[in-house]
Design an enzyme around this catalytic site. Structure first.
Site, PDB file in Angstrom:
ATOM      1  N   CYS A   1       0.854  -1.198   0.000  1.00 26.43           N
ATOM      2  CA  CYS A   1       0.000   0.000   0.000  1.00 26.43           C
ATOM      3  C   CYS A   1       0.884   1.241   0.000  1.00 26.43           C
ATOM      4  O   CYS A   1       1.930   1.270   0.653  1.00 26.43           O
ATOM      5  CB  CYS A   1      -0.890   0.005   1.239  1.00 26.43           C
ATOM      6  SG  CYS A   1      -2.035   1.409   1.276  1.00 26.43           S
TER       7      CYS A   1
ATOM      8  N   CYS B   1       0.635   4.136   6.417  1.00 27.30           N
ATOM      9  CA  CYS B   1       0.143   4.488   7.755  1.00 27.30           C
ATOM     10  C   CYS B   1       1.101   3.898   8.806  1.00 27.30           C
ATOM     11  O   CYS B   1       1.597   2.789   8.636  1.00 27.30           O
ATOM     12  CB  CYS B   1      -1.273   3.969   7.950  1.00 27.30           C
ATOM     13  SG  CYS B   1      -2.413   4.666   6.749  1.00 27.30           S
TER      14      CYS B   1
ATOM     15  N   GLY C   1      -3.925  -2.939   1.130  1.00 27.83           N
ATOM     16  CA  GLY C   1      -4.132  -1.926   0.103  1.00 27.83           C
ATOM     17  C   GLY C   1      -5.234  -0.936   0.407  1.00 27.83           C
ATOM     18  O   GLY C   1      -6.078  -1.147   1.280  1.00 27.83           O
ATOM     19  N   GLU C   2      -5.190   0.189  -0.327  1.00 28.24           N
ATOM     20  CA  GLU C   2      -6.208   1.230  -0.216  1.00 28.24           C
ATOM     21  C   GLU C   2      -7.135   1.055  -1.436  1.00 28.24           C
ATOM     22  O   GLU C   2      -6.759   1.407  -2.567  1.00 28.24           O
ATOM     23  CB  GLU C   2      -5.506   2.601  -0.217  1.00 28.24           C
ATOM     24  CG  GLU C   2      -6.397   3.804  -0.436  1.00 28.24           C
ATOM     25  CD  GLU C   2      -7.605   3.896   0.506  1.00 28.24           C
ATOM     26  OE1 GLU C   2      -7.417   3.846   1.727  1.00 28.24           O
ATOM     27  OE2 GLU C   2      -8.724   4.009  -0.005  1.00 28.24           O
TER      28      GLU C   2
ATOM     29  N   SER D   1     -13.375   0.077   2.663  1.00 23.68           N
ATOM     30  CA  SER D   1     -12.753   0.863   3.735  1.00 23.68           C
ATOM     31  C   SER D   1     -11.666   1.759   3.146  1.00 23.68           C
ATOM     32  O   SER D   1     -10.874   1.317   2.318  1.00 23.68           O
ATOM     33  CB  SER D   1     -12.147  -0.101   4.761  1.00 23.68           C
ATOM     34  OG  SER D   1     -11.464   0.607   5.754  1.00 23.68           O
TER      35      SER D   1
ATOM     36  N   SER E   1     -11.506   5.195   7.879  1.00 26.66           N
ATOM     37  CA  SER E   1     -10.559   5.015   8.971  1.00 26.66           C
ATOM     38  C   SER E   1     -10.273   6.385   9.576  1.00 26.66           C
ATOM     39  O   SER E   1      -9.612   7.216   8.963  1.00 26.66           O
ATOM     40  CB  SER E   1      -9.270   4.372   8.449  1.00 26.66           C
ATOM     41  OG  SER E   1      -9.547   3.067   8.023  1.00 26.66           O
ATOM     42  N   LEU E   2     -10.826   6.612  10.762  1.00 30.68           N
ATOM     43  CA  LEU E   2     -10.774   7.941  11.379  1.00 30.68           C
ATOM     44  C   LEU E   2      -9.530   8.065  12.274  1.00 30.68           C
ATOM     45  O   LEU E   2      -8.668   8.897  12.046  1.00 30.68           O
ATOM     46  CB  LEU E   2     -12.071   8.130  12.184  1.00 30.68           C
ATOM     47  CG  LEU E   2     -12.259   9.389  12.991  1.00 30.68           C
ATOM     48  CD1 LEU E   2     -12.322  10.601  12.086  1.00 30.68           C
ATOM     49  CD2 LEU E   2     -13.538   9.303  13.829  1.00 30.68           C
TER      50      LEU E   2
ATOM     51  N   ASN F   1      -3.660  -3.949  16.836  1.00 28.43           N
ATOM     52  CA  ASN F   1      -3.090  -5.307  16.743  1.00 28.43           C
ATOM     53  C   ASN F   1      -1.578  -5.181  16.563  1.00 28.43           C
ATOM     54  O   ASN F   1      -1.136  -4.726  15.512  1.00 28.43           O
ATOM     55  CB  ASN F   1      -3.627  -6.051  15.526  1.00 28.43           C
ATOM     56  CG  ASN F   1      -5.095  -6.360  15.647  1.00 28.43           C
ATOM     57  OD1 ASN F   1      -5.564  -6.773  16.703  1.00 28.43           O
ATOM     58  ND2 ASN F   1      -5.833  -6.140  14.575  1.00 28.43           N
TER      59      ASN F   1
ATOM     60  N   CYS G   1      -6.826  -7.360  11.295  1.00 25.70           N
ATOM     61  CA  CYS G   1      -6.608  -6.159  10.488  1.00 25.70           C
ATOM     62  C   CYS G   1      -5.236  -5.561  10.744  1.00 25.70           C
ATOM     63  O   CYS G   1      -4.800  -5.468  11.875  1.00 25.70           O
ATOM     64  CB  CYS G   1      -7.625  -5.100  10.845  1.00 25.70           C
ATOM     65  SG  CYS G   1      -9.245  -5.552  10.348  1.00 25.70           S
TER      66      CYS G   1
HETATM   67  N1  SAH Z   1      -6.662   0.907   3.320  1.00 28.11           N
HETATM   68  C1  SAH Z   1      -7.948   0.830   3.863  1.00 28.11           C
HETATM   69  C2  SAH Z   1      -8.419  -0.597   4.065  1.00 28.11           C
HETATM   70  C3  SAH Z   1      -7.420  -1.586   4.563  1.00 28.11           C
HETATM   71  S1  SAH Z   1      -6.917  -1.394   6.212  1.00 28.11           S
HETATM   72  C4  SAH Z   1      -8.016   1.633   5.154  1.00 28.11           C
HETATM   73  O1  SAH Z   1      -6.993   2.049   5.650  1.00 28.11           O
HETATM   74  O2  SAH Z   1      -9.128   1.861   5.625  1.00 28.11           O
HETATM   75  C5  SAH Z   1      -8.350  -1.958   7.073  1.00 28.11           C
HETATM   76  C6  SAH Z   1      -8.481  -1.462   8.500  1.00 28.11           C
HETATM   77  O3  SAH Z   1      -7.469  -2.031   9.335  1.00 28.11           O
HETATM   78  C7  SAH Z   1      -8.335   0.048   8.611  1.00 28.11           C
HETATM   79  O4  SAH Z   1      -9.324   0.601   9.444  1.00 28.11           O
HETATM   80  C8  SAH Z   1      -6.980   0.183   9.250  1.00 28.11           C
HETATM   81  O5  SAH Z   1      -6.855   1.396   9.905  1.00 28.11           O
HETATM   82  C9  SAH Z   1      -6.959  -1.012  10.171  1.00 28.11           C
HETATM   83  N2  SAH Z   1      -5.629  -1.353  10.645  1.00 28.11           N
HETATM   84  C10 SAH Z   1      -4.464  -1.230   9.991  1.00 28.11           C
HETATM   85  N3  SAH Z   1      -3.425  -1.628  10.780  1.00 28.11           N
HETATM   86  C11 SAH Z   1      -3.961  -2.006  11.966  1.00 28.11           C
HETATM   87  C12 SAH Z   1      -3.414  -2.543  13.170  1.00 28.11           C
HETATM   88  N4  SAH Z   1      -2.115  -2.760  13.318  1.00 28.11           N
HETATM   89  N5  SAH Z   1      -4.270  -2.841  14.161  1.00 28.11           N
HETATM   90  C13 SAH Z   1      -5.605  -2.663  14.008  1.00 28.11           C
HETATM   91  N6  SAH Z   1      -6.186  -2.177  12.911  1.00 28.11           N
HETATM   92  C14 SAH Z   1      -5.373  -1.848  11.878  1.00 28.11           C
HETATM   93 FE1  SF4 Z   2      -2.806   1.293   3.451  1.00 26.98          FE
HETATM   94 FE2  SF4 Z   2      -5.008   1.057   4.943  1.00 26.98          FE
HETATM   95 FE3  SF4 Z   2      -2.620   0.132   5.802  1.00 26.98          FE
HETATM   96 FE4  SF4 Z   2      -3.033   2.753   5.654  1.00 26.98          FE
HETATM   97  S1  SF4 Z   2      -4.130   1.295   6.979  1.00 26.98           S
HETATM   98  S2  SF4 Z   2      -1.194   1.660   4.954  1.00 26.98           S
HETATM   99  S3  SF4 Z   2      -4.311   2.899   3.859  1.00 26.98           S
HETATM  100  S4  SF4 Z   2      -3.778  -0.615   4.062  1.00 26.98           S
END
Ligand code: SAH
Ligand code: SF4
Length: 360
Positions: free
Chosen positions: A124, A128, A177-178, A209, A232-233, A308, A351
């Site tokens: 991705c 983040c 991925g986004e 998402s 994702s807020l 997580n 996730c």
């Molecule tokens: N890219 C999109 C969808 C994939 S991520 C997005 O960011 O929304 C799906 C969800 O998993 C998102 O809400 C993201 O913030 C959350 N996520 C990512 N890493 C995480 C982690 N380490 N622990 C818990 N949730 C996580």
């Molecule tokens: Fe990509 Fe979603 Fe992970 Fe952010 S949380 S790096 S947008 S998959």
């Protein structure tokens, strides 16, 4: 002419298109253009999508249609490289794609049915700070067939391994991925899932998402109406959100929310706000109050996701009590909040724990 013909033969032999890239309308068009009976489309969609069977299609098709498909299309699905089954019945697949890339797909159980969490990209680009996938960077977009293929391959695995539980009722684009950053392929995959001639999944059963990628959001509103959205807020504060989701600098939360608020929602359609809770970072009562203020009065649900952990991260998960307190504070604003219990934790399938670079 001869060279052109040879090239054509080479092209169709070695660079076949995937059948799973065709929406029902595409399929009708292809058959029509090649003077083939369009009635075959119904049977093909029935075989591959309604019944989720593999090639060859055993339903009635003319010999010309069979030859045409054989020469032009590949019916390959992503190959299962690894399957990890967790104690709570979560299943994580590591799929290998044609170019050797790997992506993950997760089946999340509830009452002998499943939700499927699909990947939309290899890695991705959003990077983040709390996301295992983000640490990989973007390798490439997935094709429609590779997104749809995850669903069909997982379905076939259930059929072989848990024959009494072959029901995938919800689709969430929350894997790697986004999804809005790979809009065309994701849109087409939704069209295929929604098709009444095939899997016939209702729009309310599909959730995309996003981290708040505005160019994709704009297209989502016009081009995939009815499909649910999750934002994702993670923080209402600019500085904190910038740290967590770097694209917040380019597409600030205020703009994202203003945009989402301007979208007329259909009946029973709602926006889910996902809030990742990180210990001593965004999990205070003050943070909950600010979130409540921002969302009160909206058609909104909040999913609280305790962080997580994964190898190498410095963030930590808050205590269960902290998560409960955060939820209680939100309820004062009359916003329904759910704590998303972490499934598949023992196999790094929850996730944000998906990082295929580590699983070779
Ligand atoms: N890219 C999109 C969808 C994939 S991520 C997005 O960011 O929304 C799906 C969800 O998993 C998102 O809400 C993201 O913030 C959350 N996520 C990512 N890493 C995480 C982690 N380490 N622990 C818990 N949730 C996580
Ligand atoms: Fe990509 Fe979603 Fe992970 Fe952010 S949380 S790096 S947008 S998959």
């Amino acid at each position: 002419m001869k060279i052109a013909k040879r090239f054509e033969l080479f092209y169709f032999r070695y660079m076949k298109l995937s059948f799973y890239d065709l929406t029902f309308t595409d399929l009708l068009e292809v058959l029509h253009k090649n003077q083939l009976n369009s009635f075959g489309a119904q049977n093909l969609y029935n075989w591959f999508y309604k019944q989720k069977k593999s090639y060859p299609c055993k339903m009635e098709l003319s010999q010309e249609t069979k030859n045409f498909l054989e020469n032009r299309y590949s019916f390959d699905l992503p190959k299962i490289h690894k399957v990890i089954e967790s104690e709570d019945k979560t299943v994580k697949f590591l799929f290998e794609l044609n170019d050797g890339s790997k992506v993950e797909t997760v089946l999340i159980p509830f009452h002998q049915k499943y939700s499927i969490c699909l990947s939309s990209q290899v890695g991705c680009a959003m990077k983040c700070s709390f996301c295992f996938t983000g640490t990989q960077g973007l390798k490439r977009n997935l094709a429609t067939s590779e997104i749809v293929g995850q669903f069909i391959a997982a379905w076939q695995w259930l059929e072989r391994n848990r024959p009494n539980e072959v029901r995938i009722l919800n689709i969430v684009y929350m894997g790697q991925g986004e999804p809005l950053h790979n809009f065309d392929a994701v849109k087409k995959s939704c069209e295929i899932f929604l098709s009444k001639n095939g899997t016939s999944i209702g729009p309310k059963k599909i959730t995309i998402s996003t981290s708040g990628y505005i160019p994709g959001l704009k297209r989502w509103k016009d081009e995939i109406p009815g499909v649910n959205l999750a934002l994702s807020l993670h923080s209402t504060e600019t500085q904190k959100r910038n740290e967590l989701i770097p694209i917040n600098k380019k597409y600030p939360l205020e703009d994202v929310i203003t945009y989402i608020d301007s979208i007329p929602l259909s009946k029973k359609q709602f926006i889910t706000y996902e809030y990742l809770l990180i210990k001593d970072f965004n999990d205070s009562i003050e943070d909950a109050k600010k979130t409540g203020e921002l969302l009160k009065g909206k058609e909104a649900y909040i999913n609280l996701i305790p962080f997580n952990p994964y190898p190498g991260t410095s963030y930590e998960r808050p205590t269960d009590q902290k998560v409960e307190d955060f939820k209680k504070e939100l309820q004062k604003f009359k916003i329904p909040a759910l704590i998303r219990t972490t499934k598949g934790d023992d196999v790094l399938a929850a996730c944000g724990q998906l990082n295929t670079a580590q699983n070779d």
